[in-house]
Scaffold this active site. Structure first.
Site, PDB file in Angstrom:
ATOM      1  CB  SER A  28      -0.879   0.007   1.269  1.00  0.00           C
ATOM      2  OG  SER A  28      -1.485   1.268   1.471  1.00  0.00           O
ATOM      3  CE1 TYR A  57      -3.978  -2.259   4.812  1.00  0.00           C
ATOM      4  CE2 TYR A  57      -3.187   0.002   4.626  1.00  0.00           C
ATOM      5  CZ  TYR A  57      -3.629  -1.164   4.038  1.00  0.00           C
ATOM      6  OH  TYR A  57      -3.716  -1.246   2.665  1.00  0.00           O
TER       7      TYR A  57
END
Length: 262
Positions: A141, A154
């Site tokens: 990401s 995350y």
């Protein structure tokens, strides 16, 4: 080295995983698929692959489980070999650190980092034994390197996965195995609360390209890294975010730039 045109794609029941799996099938790969909860979605992906002339196999998969690597072993057996692993399966959260329960932290880190470690390890063992090289592609990401409020677990997991890929690239290069990351920004998927087709209809003033990304735009980069064209690329992260990560310095002047947090 010419590796077998046989791939495993985790999280292939929808979104980026499904787009990557079907693109690889179009390019001649047989594909092993995993699905956590949406078994029907994975079966739909399998039918798409078969319509493209490839073979497809589906295995249930929980990336947070210590058995994650065993799923790779089962799919390699069904595929009768392996050339490419694509790790897409993952999860996220929107909880500030002060409210983040340890159980939630552990679930996100186990899903987004422990699971890919186990699948990479299992795949690498098969690729080394095969002796024909191969590709490992981890979908991280932009939050591999950009922090986001409410996403501590995350971000930590994606940063860890980015570093893991670099270590793997160093260790596996002698075997002709490349390891790279693809780091999407805001992509129209269930995880971001959008339907795929919304990618071209949602306005994002803070993004230089002005919209979210489409899953096929991420899959195309995965397809490149899985191909012979990327034979001399390893240990790298390819950002697919429409230029969003360049905009942080403009956040102080929203009136001029239209910038807002994605």
């Amino acid at each position: 080295m010419t590796y077998p045109y046989k791939a495993i794609v985790t999280g292939a029941d929808s979104g980026i995983g499904r787009a990557a799996a079907t693109l690889l099938a179009t390019e001649g790969f047989d594909v092993g698929l995993t699905s956590h909860q949406d078994v029907g979605g994975a079966q739909d992906t399998a039918r798409d692959i078969e319509q493209r002339g490839g073979r497809a196999f589906v295995e249930p998969f929980d990336a947070s489980s210590s058995d994650a690597g065993a799923v790779v072993d089962r799919l390699v057996e069904q595929l009768d070999g392996l050339g490419v692993l694509v790790n897409v399966a993952g999860t996220g959260h929107s909880t500030p650190v002060l409210d983040l329960a340890f159980d939630q932290w552990r679930h996100v880190v186990a899903t987004d980092l422990d699971g890919p470690f186990l699948t990479c390890q299992a795949a690498a063992r098969h690729l080394v034994r095969g002796g024909e090289g191969g590709r490992i592609i981890n979908v991280t990401s932009v939050h591999e390197y950009l922090p986001r409020v409410g996403s501590a677990a995350y971000c930590a997991a994606k940063a860890g996965l980015g570093a893991l890929s670099q270590v793997l690239a160093l260790e596996l290069g002698e075997h002709g195995i490349t390891v790279n990351n693809v780091a999407p920004g805001e992509i129209a998927t269930d995880m971001t609360g959008m339907q795929t087709e919304e990618a071209y209809h949602q306005e994002r003033p803070g993004n230089p390209l002005g919209r979210p990304g489409h899953v096929n735009e991420v899959a195309s980069v995965i397809g490149f890294l899985a191909s012979p064209r990327a034979a001399y690329v390893t240990g790298s992260t390819y950002t697919v975010d429409g230029g969003l990560s360049m905009m942080a310095a403009h956040g102080h002047d929203q009136k001029e730039t239209g910038w807002r947090h994605p």
